[in-house]
Design an enzyme around this catalytic site. Structure first.
Site, short mmCIF file in Angstrom:
data_model
loop_
_atom_site.label_atom_id
_atom_site.label_comp_id
_atom_site.label_asym_id
_atom_site.label_seq_id
_atom_site.Cartn_x
_atom_site.Cartn_y
_atom_site.Cartn_z
CB SER A 109 1.12 7.42 -11.82
OG SER A 109 2.25 6.59 -12.20
CE1 TYR A 161 -2.46 3.91 -9.50
CE2 TYR A 161 -0.75 4.17 -11.12
CZ TYR A 161 -1.19 4.28 -10.04
OH TYR A 161 -0.40 4.91 -8.93
#
Length: 245
Positions: free
Chosen positions: A141, A154
């Site tokens: 990401s 995350y």
């Protein structure tokens, strides 16, 4: 009917969002596609119906990506039904957002299990089974570079994904199998849009120089390149984010 020319792709998290778009795009490129899901059987079957309705070949297989026995069975199903595995796209993942000081550690453990252990388990099977000329494509990401508040846990899991990706590419020396990661920026999926007000979405859409959110199709295009003609791209993280970082 299978032929030696049949190319086969396993797509984890393939029942919705980016994973679904990837599955449908690879099917359009001629791959037989194994759509992995863990809890959304109806959505996974809808992907299979869409692919077969367009003249492609697909099947849905349930497997928790962090369960090594289930993932081995997933790969077995691909080999038994379509004859082998050429491309693995590991798009399955979970995201829980919270400042570090307030994070529920159960959420941390869940992200660790799915995003880190799941990547290890899927990549382990992929490293053993993907045929020469194939590709392993993980998902990171772009939040890793943006360092956005609330994303620490995350982003940490995605940092681990990138580390596994780069090392595995080197471990597969001599196999003619590429290993890369795609790191999307803000992309208009249900996962991204959920819980965000219009002002937040508009602000994030304005960040990249292209001044829009990405779409699942934007990301699927990158995956299709890595799964097909992009044979000289190996051991890389492709930040598909419109130019934010």
């Amino acid at each position: 009917m299978n032929t030696p020319a049949t190319r086969v792709a396993v797509v984890t998290g393939g029942s919705r969002g980016i994973g679904r778009q990837v599955a449908e795009r690879l099917a359009a490129d001629g791959f037989a596609v194994v759509v992995n899901y863990v809890g959304n059987q109806a959505e996974a079957e809808a992907v299979v119906t869409a692919v077969t309705g367009a003249g492609g070949r697909a099947m849905a297989v349930r497997a928790d990506v962090a369960d090594e026995a289930a993932v081995a069975t997933l790969f077995d199903a691909a080999e038994e039904t379509f004859g082998g595995v050429d491309v693995v796209v590991h798009a399955a993942g979970v995201m829980r957002l919270s400042p570090v000081a307030e994070l529920d550690l159960d959420d941390l453990d869940r992200m660790h299990r799915t995003n880190i252990r799941g990547t290890f388990v899927v990549d382990q099977q992929a490293a053993r089974r993907v045929r020469g000329g194939g590709a392993i494509i993980n998902f990171s990401s772009s939040v890793l570079g943006l360092a956005l508040p609330g994303y620490a846990a995350y982003a940490a899991t995605k940092g681990a994904v990138e580390a596994v990706t780069l090392v595995l590419a080197r471990e597969l020396r001599g196999r003619d199998v590429t290993v890369n990661a795609v790191a999307p920026g803000p992309t208009a999926t249900a996962l991204f849009l959920d819980g965000k007000d219009e002002e937040t979405i508009a602000r994030m859409a304005a960040q990249p120089p292209l001044e829009r959110l990405g779409t699942p199709d934007d990301i699927a295009e990158v995956v299709a390149f890595l799964a097909g003609p992009g044979r000289w791209v190996n051991g890389q993280v492709i930040r598909a984010n419109g130019g934010i970082v």
